[in-house]
Each structure stands twice: as structure tokens, then as C-alpha cells.
Design a protein around this motif. Structure first.
Motif, PDB file in Angstrom:
ATOM      1  N   VAL A 145      14.069  -1.229   3.564  1.00  0.00           N
ATOM      2  CA  VAL A 145      12.850  -1.416   3.644  1.00  0.00           C
ATOM      3  C   VAL A 145      12.030  -1.217   2.500  1.00  0.00           C
ATOM      4  O   VAL A 145      11.193  -2.143   1.908  1.00  0.00           O
ATOM      5  N   LYS A 146      12.302  -0.058   1.936  1.00  0.00           N
ATOM      6  CA  LYS A 146      11.612   0.267   0.858  1.00  0.00           C
ATOM      7  C   LYS A 146      12.078  -0.298  -0.306  1.00  0.00           C
ATOM      8  O   LYS A 146      11.121  -0.803  -1.157  1.00  0.00           O
ATOM      9  N   ASN A 147      13.435  -0.834  -0.655  1.00  0.00           N
ATOM     10  CA  ASN A 147      13.696  -1.566  -1.695  1.00  0.00           C
ATOM     11  C   ASN A 147      13.371  -3.085  -1.617  1.00  0.00           C
ATOM     12  O   ASN A 147      12.833  -3.594  -2.780  1.00  0.00           O
ATOM     13  N   ILE A 148      13.030  -3.562  -0.362  1.00  0.00           N
ATOM     14  CA  ILE A 148      12.296  -5.006  -0.404  1.00  0.00           C
ATOM     15  C   ILE A 148      10.894  -4.832  -0.743  1.00  0.00           C
ATOM     16  O   ILE A 148      10.269  -5.760  -1.435  1.00  0.00           O
ATOM     17  N   ALA A 149      10.166  -3.704  -0.363  1.00  0.00           N
ATOM     18  CA  ALA A 149       8.827  -3.424  -0.682  1.00  0.00           C
ATOM     19  C   ALA A 149       8.547  -3.330  -2.238  1.00  0.00           C
ATOM     20  O   ALA A 149       7.687  -4.055  -2.488  1.00  0.00           O
ATOM     21  N   ARG A 150       9.439  -2.770  -2.854  1.00  0.00           N
ATOM     22  CA  ARG A 150       9.479  -2.548  -4.056  1.00  0.00           C
ATOM     23  C   ARG A 150       9.754  -3.912  -4.968  1.00  0.00           C
ATOM     24  O   ARG A 150       9.042  -4.038  -5.956  1.00  0.00           O
ATOM     25  N   SER A 151      10.632  -4.772  -4.388  1.00  0.00           N
ATOM     26  CA  SER A 151      10.738  -6.003  -4.984  1.00  0.00           C
ATOM     27  C   SER A 151       9.641  -6.969  -4.707  1.00  0.00           C
ATOM     28  O   SER A 151       9.237  -7.734  -5.788  1.00  0.00           O
ATOM     29  N   LEU A 152       8.734  -6.648  -3.844  1.00  0.00           N
ATOM     30  CA  LEU A 152       7.518  -7.544  -3.674  1.00  0.00           C
ATOM     31  C   LEU A 152       6.242  -7.001  -4.461  1.00  0.00           C
ATOM     32  O   LEU A 152       5.402  -7.672  -4.666  1.00  0.00           O
ATOM     33  N   ALA A 153       6.460  -5.759  -5.007  1.00  0.00           N
ATOM     34  CA  ALA A 153       5.275  -4.942  -5.632  1.00  0.00           C
ATOM     35  C   ALA A 153       5.351  -5.441  -7.085  1.00  0.00           C
ATOM     36  O   ALA A 153       6.508  -5.860  -7.751  1.00  0.00           O
ATOM     37  N   SER A 154       4.250  -5.201  -7.781  1.00  0.00           N
ATOM     38  CA  SER A 154       4.181  -5.321  -9.283  1.00  0.00           C
ATOM     39  C   SER A 154       4.140  -3.836  -9.842  1.00  0.00           C
ATOM     40  O   SER A 154       3.995  -2.837  -8.933  1.00  0.00           O
ATOM     41  N   ASP A 155       4.200  -3.846 -11.211  1.00  0.00           N
ATOM     42  CA  ASP A 155       4.001  -2.377 -11.764  1.00  0.00           C
ATOM     43  C   ASP A 155       2.728  -1.273 -11.342  1.00  0.00           C
ATOM     44  O   ASP A 155       2.630  -0.382 -11.471  1.00  0.00           O
ATOM     45  N   SER A 156       1.881  -2.309 -11.077  1.00  0.00           N
ATOM     46  CA  SER A 156       0.314  -1.706 -10.833  1.00  0.00           C
ATOM     47  C   SER A 156       0.085  -1.633  -9.088  1.00  0.00           C
ATOM     48  O   SER A 156      -1.078  -1.272  -8.753  1.00  0.00           O
ATOM     49  N   SER A 157       1.141  -1.736  -8.406  1.00  0.00           N
ATOM     50  CA  SER A 157       1.023  -1.856  -6.999  1.00  0.00           C
ATOM     51  C   SER A 157       0.878  -0.617  -6.413  1.00  0.00           C
ATOM     52  O   SER A 157       1.490   0.368  -6.946  1.00  0.00           O
ATOM     53  N   VAL A 158       0.288  -0.485  -5.241  1.00  0.00           N
ATOM     54  CA  VAL A 158       0.398   0.847  -4.538  1.00  0.00           C
ATOM     55  C   VAL A 158       1.194   0.252  -3.095  1.00  0.00           C
ATOM     56  O   VAL A 158       0.756  -0.593  -2.325  1.00  0.00           O
ATOM     57  N   ILE A 159       2.267   1.135  -2.820  1.00  0.00           N
ATOM     58  CA  ILE A 159       2.886   0.790  -1.416  1.00  0.00           C
ATOM     59  C   ILE A 159       2.544   2.051  -0.673  1.00  0.00           C
ATOM     60  O   ILE A 159       2.731   3.336  -0.872  1.00  0.00           O
ATOM     61  N   ILE A 160       2.239   1.599   0.588  1.00  0.00           N
ATOM     62  CA  ILE A 160       1.763   2.301   1.759  1.00  0.00           C
ATOM     63  C   ILE A 160       2.824   2.505   2.574  1.00  0.00           C
ATOM     64  O   ILE A 160       3.215   1.196   3.511  1.00  0.00           O
ATOM     65  N   LEU A 161       3.543   3.566   2.786  1.00  0.00           N
ATOM     66  CA  LEU A 161       4.711   3.804   3.683  1.00  0.00           C
ATOM     67  C   LEU A 161       4.073   4.552   4.967  1.00  0.00           C
ATOM     68  O   LEU A 161       3.769   5.511   4.923  1.00  0.00           O
ATOM     69  N   ASP A 162       4.422   3.883   6.073  1.00  0.00           N
ATOM     70  CA  ASP A 162       4.263   4.368   7.576  1.00  0.00           C
ATOM     71  C   ASP A 162       5.178   5.015   8.029  1.00  0.00           C
ATOM     72  O   ASP A 162       6.214   4.198   8.421  1.00  0.00           O
ATOM     73  N   SER A 163       5.547   6.291   7.669  1.00  0.00           N
ATOM     74  CA  SER A 163       6.697   6.744   8.179  1.00  0.00           C
ATOM     75  C   SER A 163       6.780   7.170   9.546  1.00  0.00           C
ATOM     76  O   SER A 163       6.142   7.003  10.356  1.00  0.00           O
TER      77      SER A 163
END
Length: 316
Positions: free
Chosen positions: A157-175
């Protein structure tokens, strides 16, 4: 790219409500946001965001299970005798593999005289992602019942999120709740953790456990106290613990009937009831987090733990 993991040692304290609020607030403030539900066993971030359909889905295959070839099997039972997991059972006169129990150890394949057993890839769950109606990507997964390795699917899931993000993105992970495999996977590689707790003895005890985990990863932590006014005494104890352990106290959210109503309506609280007390508190907290993101380097240096310490059980 910055990853913020919203976590807690205890379930039901408001992680998904906070995650949805952060994602929506920051997106509307112009930040590039990717939201990721890092709970594959009981995902619900998509429900809070009102997402009912996924534009992309794919099966997650990991590990192996045995499969009996009926056209070759003579039902001799040697495989069932050899299986140390009791995964092969006799049903209506024929042996079959219980694939929930099977570990894919190949013992049955080795003892079968007819070469009637093979192993195949096991489908453990489903990865899925889409663009929410609010305009930012949402990634999640659903682990099938009885399937192991929930931590690995969260990593995907995190790998897909990172692939959709840009260098300036913020990824919010709901653990997920607790300190198990899923939580460890969500925290690994994240830059900071936002810990959510409620003013109860159980939540204080579990906060100490999840905080010990963040210290293991040398990760700075922030704290949000939800429903603080239900038990003022333990609310103060939570705040004291934060002060003693260099945890940045972001704010306190009051108990509010609008929260379960917004969940029933499948809308983020700040969208459904923007003037409610809890919504105003959440917006204030989200504003503080935005300020932290704008001053990330200095805040990170100030709040990063100096060294990890082993978890010490509490007498509480």
C-alpha cells in the motif's frame, strides 16, 4: 516527500477521523496529498471519505498453498498423515486442502506417491486505489479472512502511495490499532507519527506502547487527545506524559455527537458539520500540522528522539 503516520495503541480513538481531516484540509490548502489506509484487516478510511468505488484493483499474491489434483488423487491419505498443520481434511470421501490453514510447506507434495499435489501462489488480499471525490488519491487494501502477513500488504500500500506522490507530496498514513505487523509496516520509513489517545487508563497504557515503538524507529511523535472532556483527570495524565517525553501536544478534541453522525453520513466531519466543537478543534490541529510542515526541518531536529529506550511496563 513527507510521510505522517496517524497511529494509536488502542482502537476506536479517532485515527481515521483525524486522517481524513488532515488529508482534506491540507489538500484544500494547496498541498499535494496522498491518503493511504494502512489497516488491511479492517480498513475504513474510505468510508469516512465517502468513497464507495475503486478505479484500480489488483490481487495481492504472496506465499504458496497446496492444491490436490482430483484427476490424479487416489485418496490414500498419506498427505493428511504427513501434514503437521492439519491442513488436509477428508470431506465426502475425498481429501482436500484447507487453504486458510495451509502454510505451503510442500511436505504433502513430497509424500504423495501419485504426484497429485502441487503448490500455487496464494491470493492474500486485494490492493486498491482511486481518486476521491475531493480530488486527492486514496490507496488501501483488503486482506482476505484468515490470511497472514498483513504487514507485507501494508508495505505494498505504501509503495503504491509513494508511486502516486510527487517529491513535494505529503502522505497521510491511517495506521491500524496496536503495535503489530501492520503498524510496524506503516511506521517504517515514515518521518513522524501523530499519536491519538483518549483519556482512559487503557488508552494511556497503549499510548506508552506505541510511543516506545516510535522511539525504536527514532521517530518524532505528536499527540492528539480525543474526547478530552470525558475524563479530565486522565486527559491531564496524557498531557503530562507528552510533556515528560518530548511529545508535541497538538491539541485536544471535545466529545461531540456530530462525529458519529458524520460517519453515518460517510462524510469527513469538517465537511458535514464544520461548525461543530470537534470540527473546530480538528481544524485548529490541522492548522498546527500545516505550520509544522512549513517549518519541517527545524521542528524535526527539535523533536526527534535522541536515542531509543526499551518499553517498560506501567503499573497503571
Amino acid at each position: 516527500m513527507i510521510e505522517l503516520a496517524v497511529a494509536s495503541g488502542k482502537g476506536g480513538v479517532g485515527k481515521s477521523t483525524l486522517s481524513a481531516t488532515l488529508a482534506l484540509y491540507l489538500h484544500r490548502k494547496g498541498w499535494s496529498i496522498v491518503a493511504a489506509d494502512a489497516d488491511a484487516e479492517a480498513p475504513n478510511l474510505h468510508l469516512v471519505l465517502g468513497n464507495t468505488e475503486w478505479s484500480n484493483e489488483k490481487e495481492y499474491e504472496e506465499g504458496f498453498v497446496a492444491e490436490i489434483l482430483r484427476d490424479k488423487c487416489t485418496d490414500c491419505g498419506l498427505c493428511a498423515d504427513a501434514c503437521s498443520y492439519n491442513a488436509i481434511e477428508l470431506v465426502d470421501g475425498h481429501y482436500r486442502v484447507n487453504q486458510v490453514v495451509c502454510e505451503g510447506c510442500v511436505t504433502c507434495i513430497l509424500v504423495c506417491p501419485e504426484k497429485a499435489i502441487r503448490r500455487r501462489r496464494s491470493t492474500r488480499g486485494k490492493l486498491r486505489w482511486t481518486t476521491t471525490s475531493y480530488g486527492f488519491p486514496l490507496v488501501g487494501a483488503r486482506l482476505y479472512a484468515g490470511r497472514p502477513n498483513s504487514g507485507k500488504i501494508v508495505t505494498e500500500v505504501k509503495n503504491i502511495a509513494r508511486s502516486l506522490a510527487s517529491d513535494s507530496s505529503v502522505i497521510i498514513l491511517d495506521s491500524a490499532a496496536g503495535i503489530g505487523c501492520q503498524v510496524i509496516s506503516s511506521l517504517a520509513g515514515a518521518h513522524a507519527a501523530i499519536l491519538v489517545a483518549e483519556p482512559t487508563p487503557a488508552s494511556l497504557s497503549d499510548l506508552k506502547r506505541i510511543h516506545a515503538l516510535t522511539r525504536h524507529f527514532m521517530m518524532p511523535a505528536m499527540l492528539v487527545i480525543n474526547k478530552y472532556d470525558v475524563n479530565p483527570e486522565y486527559s491531564e495524565r496524557l498531557a503530562e506524559y507528552a510533556g515528560e517525553n518530548n511529545i508535541h501536544l497538538l491539541g485536544k478534541i471535545p466529545y461531540d455527537d456530530a462525529v458519529p453522525r458524520s460517519m453515518a453520513e460517510a462524510q469527513p466531519l469538517i465537511e458535514a458539520y464544520p461548525d461543530s466543537p470537534a470540527s473546530k478543534a480538528l481544524l485548529e490541529i490541522a492548522g498546527k500540522i500545516e505550520n509544522i510542515l512549513r517549518n519541517w526541518a527545524s521542528w524535526f531536529v527539535k523533536h526527534r528522539p535522541r536515542k531509543p529506550e526499551p518499553y517498560k511496563p506501567s503499573n497503571n
